[in-house]
Design a protein around this motif. Structure first.
Motif, PDB file in Angstrom:
ATOM      1  N   GLU A 204      12.677   9.729  28.509  1.00 54.40           N
ATOM      2  CA  GLU A 204      11.535   9.418  27.654  1.00 54.40           C
ATOM      3  C   GLU A 204      11.200  10.606  26.762  1.00 54.40           C
ATOM      4  OE1 GLU A 204       8.358   6.960  29.350  1.00 54.40           O
ATOM      5  OE2 GLU A 204       9.268   7.290  31.329  1.00 54.40           O
ATOM      6  N   GLU A 205      10.955  10.313  25.498  1.00 48.63           N
ATOM      7  CA  GLU A 205      10.560  11.340  24.536  1.00 48.63           C
ATOM      8  C   GLU A 205       9.107  11.127  24.140  1.00 48.63           C
ATOM      9  OE1 GLU A 205      13.115  11.821  21.197  1.00 48.63           O
ATOM     10  OE2 GLU A 205      14.965  11.756  22.382  1.00 48.63           O
ATOM     11  N   THR A 206       8.379  12.218  24.008  1.00 50.69           N
ATOM     12  CA  THR A 206       6.976  12.130  23.631  1.00 50.69           C
ATOM     13  C   THR A 206       6.539  13.444  22.990  1.00 50.69           C
ATOM     14  OG1 THR A 206       4.742  11.590  24.445  1.00 50.69           O
ATOM     15  CG2 THR A 206       6.164  12.900  25.906  1.00 50.69           C
ATOM     16  N   THR A 207       5.264  13.521  22.614  1.00 54.24           N
ATOM     17  CA  THR A 207       4.728  14.696  21.926  1.00 54.24           C
ATOM     18  C   THR A 207       3.626  15.337  22.771  1.00 54.24           C
ATOM     19  OG1 THR A 207       5.196  13.702  19.773  1.00 54.24           O
ATOM     20  CG2 THR A 207       3.632  15.529  19.815  1.00 54.24           C
ATOM     21  N   ILE A 208       3.695  16.642  22.930  1.00 56.50           N
ATOM     22  CA  ILE A 208       2.707  17.368  23.724  1.00 56.50           C
ATOM     23  C   ILE A 208       1.341  17.334  23.028  1.00 56.50           C
ATOM     24  CG2 ILE A 208       2.029  19.654  24.558  1.00 56.50           C
ATOM     25  CD1 ILE A 208       4.976  20.298  24.952  1.00 56.50           C
ATOM     26  N   THR A 209       0.295  17.106  23.827  1.00 58.57           N
ATOM     27  CA  THR A 209      -1.074  17.167  23.313  1.00 58.57           C
ATOM     28  C   THR A 209      -1.832  18.382  23.844  1.00 58.57           C
ATOM     29  OG1 THR A 209      -1.841  15.718  25.101  1.00 58.57           O
ATOM     30  CG2 THR A 209      -1.229  14.668  23.011  1.00 58.57           C
ATOM     31  N   ALA A 210      -1.415  18.892  25.007  1.00 56.78           N
ATOM     32  CA  ALA A 210      -2.091  20.065  25.575  1.00 56.78           C
ATOM     33  C   ALA A 210      -1.192  20.709  26.620  1.00 56.78           C
ATOM     34  CB  ALA A 210      -3.426  19.680  26.207  1.00 56.78           C
ATOM     35  N   VAL A 211      -1.348  22.027  26.783  1.00 56.03           N
ATOM     36  CA  VAL A 211      -0.597  22.789  27.779  1.00 56.03           C
ATOM     37  C   VAL A 211      -1.578  23.693  28.523  1.00 56.03           C
ATOM     38  CG1 VAL A 211       1.251  24.464  28.173  1.00 56.03           C
ATOM     39  CG2 VAL A 211       1.480  22.780  26.341  1.00 56.03           C
ATOM     40  N   GLN A 212      -1.518  23.670  29.873  1.00 57.19           N
ATOM     41  CA  GLN A 212      -2.432  24.481  30.676  1.00 57.19           C
ATOM     42  C   GLN A 212      -1.706  25.057  31.880  1.00 57.19           C
ATOM     43  OE1 GLN A 212      -5.696  22.303  32.397  1.00 57.19           O
ATOM     44  NE2 GLN A 212      -6.665  24.124  33.256  1.00 57.19           N
ATOM     45  N   GLU A 213      -1.718  26.379  31.994  1.00 59.52           N
ATOM     46  CA  GLU A 213      -1.138  27.022  33.166  1.00 59.52           C
ATOM     47  C   GLU A 213      -2.090  26.848  34.342  1.00 59.52           C
ATOM     48  OE1 GLU A 213      -0.101  31.040  32.321  1.00 59.52           O
ATOM     49  OE2 GLU A 213       1.390  30.508  30.796  1.00 59.52           O
ATOM     50  N   ILE A 214      -1.635  26.174  35.398  1.00 55.84           N
ATOM     51  CA  ILE A 214      -2.489  25.871  36.539  1.00 55.84           C
ATOM     52  C   ILE A 214      -2.544  27.043  37.519  1.00 55.84           C
ATOM     53  CG2 ILE A 214      -2.882  24.288  38.467  1.00 55.84           C
ATOM     54  CD1 ILE A 214      -3.341  23.098  35.669  1.00 55.84           C
ATOM     55  N   ASN A 215      -1.394  27.621  37.806  1.00 57.67           N
ATOM     56  CA  ASN A 215      -1.333  28.805  38.662  1.00 57.67           C
ATOM     57  C   ASN A 215      -0.054  29.556  38.325  1.00 57.67           C
ATOM     58  OD1 ASN A 215       0.781  27.469  40.058  1.00 57.67           O
ATOM     59  ND2 ASN A 215      -0.690  26.514  41.463  1.00 57.67           N
ATOM     60  N   SER A 216       0.371  30.441  39.209  1.00 58.56           N
ATOM     61  CA  SER A 216       1.549  31.269  38.917  1.00 58.56           C
ATOM     62  C   SER A 216       2.857  30.511  39.101  1.00 58.56           C
ATOM     63  CB  SER A 216       1.552  32.508  39.815  1.00 58.56           C
ATOM     64  OG  SER A 216       1.623  32.130  41.188  1.00 58.56           O
ATOM     65  N   GLN A 217       2.789  29.234  39.495  1.00 63.88           N
ATOM     66  CA  GLN A 217       4.005  28.496  39.810  1.00 63.88           C
ATOM     67  C   GLN A 217       4.305  27.347  38.855  1.00 63.88           C
ATOM     68  OE1 GLN A 217       2.880  27.779  44.065  1.00 63.88           O
ATOM     69  NE2 GLN A 217       4.853  28.733  44.487  1.00 63.88           N
ATOM     70  N   PHE A 218       3.260  26.726  38.292  1.00 62.69           N
ATOM     71  CA  PHE A 218       3.560  25.587  37.420  1.00 62.69           C
ATOM     72  C   PHE A 218       2.530  25.446  36.306  1.00 62.69           C
ATOM     73  CE2 PHE A 218       0.841  23.700  40.699  1.00 62.69           C
ATOM     74  CZ  PHE A 218       0.013  22.843  39.978  1.00 62.69           C
ATOM     75  N   THR A 219       2.922  24.661  35.296  1.00 67.77           N
ATOM     76  CA  THR A 219       2.115  24.427  34.107  1.00 67.77           C
ATOM     77  C   THR A 219       1.923  22.923  33.907  1.00 67.77           C
ATOM     78  OG1 THR A 219       2.973  26.434  33.033  1.00 67.77           O
ATOM     79  CG2 THR A 219       2.030  24.744  31.590  1.00 67.77           C
ATOM     80  N   ARG A 220       0.712  22.537  33.617  1.00 66.80           N
ATOM     81  CA  ARG A 220       0.433  21.129  33.303  1.00 66.80           C
ATOM     82  C   ARG A 220       0.720  20.877  31.820  1.00 66.80           C
ATOM     83  NH1 ARG A 220      -4.512  17.037  34.667  1.00 66.80           N
ATOM     84  NH2 ARG A 220      -4.515  15.879  32.682  1.00 66.80           N
ATOM     85  N   VAL A 221       1.472  19.818  31.560  1.00 68.79           N
ATOM     86  CA  VAL A 221       1.818  19.441  30.185  1.00 68.79           C
ATOM     87  C   VAL A 221       1.317  18.020  29.938  1.00 68.79           C
ATOM     88  CG1 VAL A 221       3.677  19.097  28.513  1.00 68.79           C
ATOM     89  CG2 VAL A 221       3.857  20.925  30.218  1.00 68.79           C
ATOM     90  N   ASP A 222       0.340  17.873  29.048  1.00 67.78           N
ATOM     91  CA  ASP A 222      -0.163  16.558  28.663  1.00 67.78           C
ATOM     92  C   ASP A 222       0.578  16.069  27.424  1.00 67.78           C
ATOM     93  OD1 ASP A 222      -3.104  15.953  30.107  1.00 67.78           O
ATOM     94  OD2 ASP A 222      -2.526  18.066  30.064  1.00 67.78           O
ATOM     95  N   PHE A 223       0.734  14.755  27.326  1.00 70.12           N
ATOM     96  CA  PHE A 223       1.485  14.207  26.189  1.00 70.12           C
ATOM     97  C   PHE A 223       0.885  12.893  25.713  1.00 70.12           C
ATOM     98  CE2 PHE A 223       3.871  14.017  30.223  1.00 70.12           C
ATOM     99  CZ  PHE A 223       3.733  12.667  30.537  1.00 70.12           C
ATOM    100  N   ALA A 224       1.360  12.444  24.567  1.00 64.52           N
ATOM    101  CA  ALA A 224       0.728  11.334  23.857  1.00 64.52           C
ATOM    102  C   ALA A 224       1.026   9.967  24.458  1.00 64.52           C
ATOM    103  CB  ALA A 224       1.154  11.368  22.388  1.00 64.52           C
ATOM    104  N   ASP A 225       2.234   9.758  24.962  1.00 70.87           N
ATOM    105  CA  ASP A 225       2.667   8.423  25.382  1.00 70.87           C
ATOM    106  C   ASP A 225       2.745   8.330  26.903  1.00 70.87           C
ATOM    107  OD1 ASP A 225       3.258   7.592  22.600  1.00 70.87           O
ATOM    108  OD2 ASP A 225       4.811   9.122  22.775  1.00 70.87           O
ATOM    109  N   ALA A 226       2.130   7.292  27.472  1.00 73.67           N
ATOM    110  CA  ALA A 226       2.170   7.090  28.916  1.00 73.67           C
ATOM    111  C   ALA A 226       3.614   6.826  29.370  1.00 73.67           C
ATOM    112  CB  ALA A 226       1.280   5.918  29.308  1.00 73.67           C
ATOM    113  N   LEU A 227       3.952   7.363  30.533  1.00 74.23           N
ATOM    114  CA  LEU A 227       5.309   7.190  31.058  1.00 74.23           C
ATOM    115  C   LEU A 227       5.601   5.716  31.340  1.00 74.23           C
ATOM    116  CD1 LEU A 227       5.598  10.201  33.552  1.00 74.23           C
ATOM    117  CD2 LEU A 227       6.530  10.020  31.236  1.00 74.23           C
ATOM    118  N   GLN A 228       6.777   5.299  30.945  1.00 76.67           N
ATOM    119  CA  GLN A 228       7.222   3.925  31.192  1.00 76.67           C
ATOM    120  C   GLN A 228       8.035   3.807  32.483  1.00 76.67           C
ATOM    121  OE1 GLN A 228       6.290   1.343  28.963  1.00 76.67           O
ATOM    122  NE2 GLN A 228       4.989   3.047  28.298  1.00 76.67           N
ATOM    123  N   TYR A 229       8.504   4.948  32.979  1.00 80.35           N
ATOM    124  CA  TYR A 229       9.365   4.941  34.170  1.00 80.35           C
ATOM    125  C   TYR A 229       8.911   6.041  35.133  1.00 80.35           C
ATOM    126  CZ  TYR A 229      12.325   2.470  30.826  1.00 80.35           C
ATOM    127  OH  TYR A 229      12.802   1.611  29.882  1.00 80.35           O
TER     128      TYR A 229
END
Length: 298
Positions: A204-229
């Motif tokens: 699935e391809e989509t466009t990022i709307t926001a990026v937030q580092e949650i802690n030292s291990q992972f980053t939350r990536v928000d995007f425009a289109d809801a996942l289909q799978y």
């Protein structure tokens, strides 16, 4: 003003000057200041003060051209013994032509290894009315051609190219968590989330709307289109790595064919005739390939 206020005012002024000087010292540019550049936007650069217009074939011989604006769509741009560089002080530059040729010891530069380009540069190769047209020594058209002992250096600022899913992505979700921090991803970037099914079409391809580092291990990536799978994001109990990846598709520099897909005729990039140096990194190539042309398959 009291003496105390005067001292504070002088201190703040000196601090501000120091910050400006520090920023200036740390500023990075790929533009060689020892060269007497002629700016594309300056009428003095052009014969009789007339800048190129849409549909022109622009031929530059023994010039030092700094592209500091987005020219109108050209038929062609041909460089003979010319230094040609994208100005990295400009936020966005778009160069569009049916063909672009650098030959006879020319240099074609967008950023360099020391100071990679961190603006937005796009080169679009346009579809001509006649796609059988030959613009340069049998090389066809809709092409970026580097030839004749010329040099090309195209370096975009690097961001992390991909990351593993930190957790599974559910159907309907509009964000995923990606392993790692300091990804240098940003809103507006395009990403692809790989399939974790036997059906490869579930990418699935989509466009990022926001990026937030949650802690030292992972980053939350928000995007425009809801996942289909569903996208699997866990290591199995046997320790088998089956997590999907999230890949960054966008780059600061893009070389592309135009949106005209007639006859599956996209753009093409060629390095010919004893090219002196080719350095390319951090570049997105898209809508390239020319159906039915030997060695140019889409």
């Amino acid at each position: 003003m009291s003496p105390q206020h005067l001292i504070i005012s002088i201190f703040l002024s000196l601090l501000f000057i120091c910050i400006l000087l520090l920023q200036s010292a740390n500023a990075c540019t790929s533009i060689d200041s020892t060269i007497a550049w002629q700016r594309w936007s300056d009428t003095a650069t052009w014969p009789n003060g007339v800048k190129p217009v849409a549909g022109d074939i622009v031929t530059l011989t023994n010039k030092q051209i700094l592209l500091d604006t987005s020219p109108p769509d050209l038929r062609g741009l041909v460089l003979h013994g010319t230094r040609f560089a994208f100005d990295d002080a400009i936020a966005e530059i778009h160069l569009a032509a049916q063909y672009i040729v650098a030959t006879d010891y020319s240099t074609f530069t967008i950023g360099n290894l020391t100071c990679p380009y961190d603006r937005n540069a796009t080169i679009t190769l346009l579809t001509p009315e006649d796609i059988t047209e030959d613009n340069y020594m049998g090389s066809g058209t809709k092409s970026l051609i580097i030839a004749g002992a010329s040099t090309v250096q195209i370096h975009g600022k690097a961001a992390q190219s991909y990351g593993k899913l930190w957790a599974s992505g559910a159907v309907g979700a509009t964000h995923v968590n990606v392993t790692g921090v300091n990804l240098l991803w940003k809103a507006g970037d395009k990403i692809a989330i790989t399939s974790t099914d036997f059906n490869y079409n579930q990418v699935e391809e989509t466009t990022i709307t926001a990026v937030q580092e949650i802690n030292s291990q992972f980053t939350r990536v928000d995007f425009a289109d809801a996942l289909q799978y569903f996208h699997h994001g866990a290591i199995t109990t046997q320790g088998i790595e089956q997590r999907g990846e999230v890949a960054l598709l966008s780059r600061y520099i893009t070389i592309q064919g135009d949106n005209n897909n007639t006859n599956k005729f996209g753009g093409h990039v060629q390095f010919l005739h004893n090219v002196s140096l080719v350095e390319i990194s951090g570049v997105e190539f898209t809508r390239l390939g020319q159906f039915g042309s030997l060695g140019r398959y889409p």
